[in-house]
Design a protein around this motif. Structure first.
Motif, mmCIF file in Angstrom:
data_model
loop_
_atom_site.group_PDB
_atom_site.id
_atom_site.type_symbol
_atom_site.label_atom_id
_atom_site.label_comp_id
_atom_site.label_asym_id
_atom_site.label_seq_id
_atom_site.Cartn_x
_atom_site.Cartn_y
_atom_site.Cartn_z
ATOM 1 N N TRP A 87 0.751 -1.246 0.084
ATOM 2 C CA TRP A 87 0.265 -0.097 0.035
ATOM 3 C C TRP A 87 0.930 1.295 -0.030
ATOM 4 C CZ3 TRP A 87 -4.568 1.001 -1.673
ATOM 5 C CH2 TRP A 87 -5.147 2.255 -1.361
ATOM 6 N N GLU A 133 -5.109 -0.806 -13.750
ATOM 7 C CA GLU A 133 -5.466 -1.704 -12.567
ATOM 8 C C GLU A 133 -4.873 -3.125 -13.203
ATOM 9 O OE1 GLU A 133 -9.592 -1.561 -11.286
ATOM 10 O OE2 GLU A 133 -9.465 -3.835 -11.008
ATOM 11 N N ARG A 156 -5.491 -7.385 -6.640
ATOM 12 C CA ARG A 156 -6.623 -6.591 -7.454
ATOM 13 C C ARG A 156 -7.075 -5.482 -6.579
ATOM 14 N NH1 ARG A 156 -8.310 -6.101 -12.733
ATOM 15 N NH2 ARG A 156 -7.065 -7.821 -13.256
ATOM 16 N N LEU A 157 -7.674 -5.979 -5.452
ATOM 17 C CA LEU A 157 -8.348 -5.011 -4.509
ATOM 18 C C LEU A 157 -7.386 -3.868 -4.116
ATOM 19 C CD1 LEU A 157 -10.709 -4.450 -2.711
ATOM 20 C CD2 LEU A 157 -9.459 -5.762 -0.876
ATOM 21 N N LEU A 158 -5.963 -3.986 -4.028
ATOM 22 C CA LEU A 158 -5.348 -2.846 -3.504
ATOM 23 C C LEU A 158 -5.105 -2.094 -4.702
ATOM 24 C CD1 LEU A 158 -2.513 -5.139 -1.787
ATOM 25 C CD2 LEU A 158 -3.399 -3.263 -0.937
ATOM 26 N N ALA A 160 -7.126 -1.657 -7.173
ATOM 27 C CA ALA A 160 -8.383 -0.868 -7.512
ATOM 28 C C ALA A 160 -8.544 0.256 -6.587
ATOM 29 C CB ALA A 160 -9.518 -2.186 -7.655
ATOM 30 N N SER A 161 -8.335 -0.120 -5.149
ATOM 31 C CA SER A 161 -8.454 0.753 -4.286
ATOM 32 C C SER A 161 -7.534 2.114 -4.456
ATOM 33 C CB SER A 161 -8.131 0.156 -2.774
ATOM 34 O OG SER A 161 -8.908 -0.809 -2.704
ATOM 35 N N ALA A 164 -9.072 3.852 -7.055
ATOM 36 C CA ALA A 164 -10.308 4.776 -6.645
ATOM 37 C C ALA A 164 -9.835 6.053 -5.926
ATOM 38 C CB ALA A 164 -11.025 3.658 -5.620
ATOM 39 N N ARG A 167 -8.782 8.548 -8.080
ATOM 40 C CA ARG A 167 -9.866 9.144 -8.893
ATOM 41 C C ARG A 167 -10.663 10.191 -8.117
ATOM 42 N NH1 ARG A 167 -13.501 6.070 -10.245
ATOM 43 N NH2 ARG A 167 -12.592 4.022 -9.716
ATOM 44 N N CYS A 189 -6.580 10.814 0.733
ATOM 45 C CA CYS A 189 -7.509 9.650 0.326
ATOM 46 C C CYS A 189 -6.773 8.121 0.636
ATOM 47 C CB CYS A 189 -7.790 9.402 -0.982
ATOM 48 S SG CYS A 189 -9.123 10.868 -1.454
ATOM 49 N N LEU A 193 -7.834 5.126 3.389
ATOM 50 C CA LEU A 193 -7.972 3.519 3.054
ATOM 51 C C LEU A 193 -6.822 2.728 4.213
ATOM 52 C CD1 LEU A 193 -8.536 3.733 -0.916
ATOM 53 C CD2 LEU A 193 -10.102 2.741 1.216
#
Lengths: 201, 201
Positions: A87, A133, A156-158, A160-161, A164, A167, A189, A193
């Motif tokens: 992250w 992504e 993928r969750l990482l 995509a987040s 996100a 954006r 942001c 997260l």
DNA sequence: TCAAAACATGCAGTGACTGCAATATTGCGT
DNA sequence: ACGCAATATTGCAGTCACTGCATGTTTTGA
């Protein structure tokens, strides 16, 4: 190997840039839908047919920078120390792009304005981001320390987040008239997260 | 007010369904690009021109269910108790759709297969999902207890993250051959985001 | 200087999508 | 049951993005 780019390469880049400039000007003058590829070709001094050997679709001209942005992110991601958490690595890499955006604000806004007022350009932009992504996801899965079969989903969750977060920050940046610098918003942001979404009241 | 839908309405729904069925069949037989709107019209027994009074684009036929899904989510979101945290409300609402997906698995997979093999359908799907994000974001901002000017950004981050979780879960669900039920995967992703992404090793 | 590779161009075509005008169908008041 | 108004379907003609292919032109490297 390390030879200079030849005349051919240089001309190609020049032409590409010419098409891009011509197209963006025309889009602002007559709108995206109100501009034909022929008009773009005419202003860029090329044959109509040639437009399509530089850009696959009319939409792609507006989003010409996306490929390099991704390269930049991946490059930065590779540079992050091995011990760093996925992250934090993502955060650092996307912050690089965020400050690029901040620096190129006015040039970016031209593209944004076209993008947000035209559904097909917007859709194409999202498709390209989905490509980001995919790429980020597979790069990150190399940094993830999970043997379980759900490692792919986590990677993928990482990714995509992270996108996100990016954006959401960009959206606020644009709609609030750039009150805060983008990197600051992106950091906000990412922090949220990192800490988790359970604590949002 | 509460009158039955007349003949006109019923015929419209029938036709819409006929077009959808015809189109999906043809897409599977000859591919999305290999099918023309004329062929669809022919098989659905309507005039070629009529196709476009039911669907704005050929892509939209594949994604015809998106609107109702969103309605379902919003409806469910409205039903959640006021005291519940935004994230839990989102989780519960998206879980409803997740079990719908699980139930309609085979019908869904037809659409997925077309979607993932065709860039323009995929792009359109992302655009529709962006619409979901907008809607969820504004609904959620009503539940958020933040007075700061960044409340909008936070609302969007929540909506975007929830959809990112959903998409990641779906992706894994599909690519892993439905080894785990979708609601379970969605829960896993939501839990991870609730807890925070900092702890991913 | 020359042959081959890479490229620009022209041409003819396909197919999605649109506006408009004509025609048919349905709904409703009487 | 009738006829008028609203709403849908249809046909037509047109625009434009995009493609394959054949031909001519430029660049490259030997």
């Amino acid at each position: 190997m390390g030879t200079e780019p030849g005349l051919r390469e240089r001309k190609k880049l020049q032409r590409r840039a010419a098409i891009e400039a011509a197209a963006l000007d025309l889009f602002e003058e007559h709108g995206f839908d109100g501009t034909t590829t022929e008009q773009i070709a005419a202003r860029a001094d090329i044959a109509p047919r040639t437009f399509f050997s530089y850009f696959a679709t009319k939409e792609d001209v507006v989003l010409a920078d996306y490929a390099q942005r991704l390269d930049r992110i991946v490059e930065e991601l590779a540079r992050r120390p091995a011990g760093e958490s996925p992250w934090d690595a993502l955060r650092a890499s996307l912050l690089v792009v965020a400050s690029d955006y901040e620096d190129e604000r006015s040039a970016l806004m031209r593209r944004f304005r076209i993008m947000t007022t035209n559904p097909s350009v917007f859709a194409r932009s999202l498709a390209l981001q989905a490509g980001w992504e995919d790429t980020l996801s597979s790069v990150i899965s190399g940094r993830i320390d999970t043997d379980g079969e759900q490692g792919g989903m986590l990677a993928r969750l990482l990714a995509a987040s992270a996108l996100a977060a990016m954006r959401s920050a960009i959206r606020h940046w644009v709609t609030s008239g750039h009150r805060d610098p983008l990197p600051k918003l992106v950091t906000t942001c990412f922090d949220q997260l990192a800490r988790g979404l359970a604590d949002v009241p």
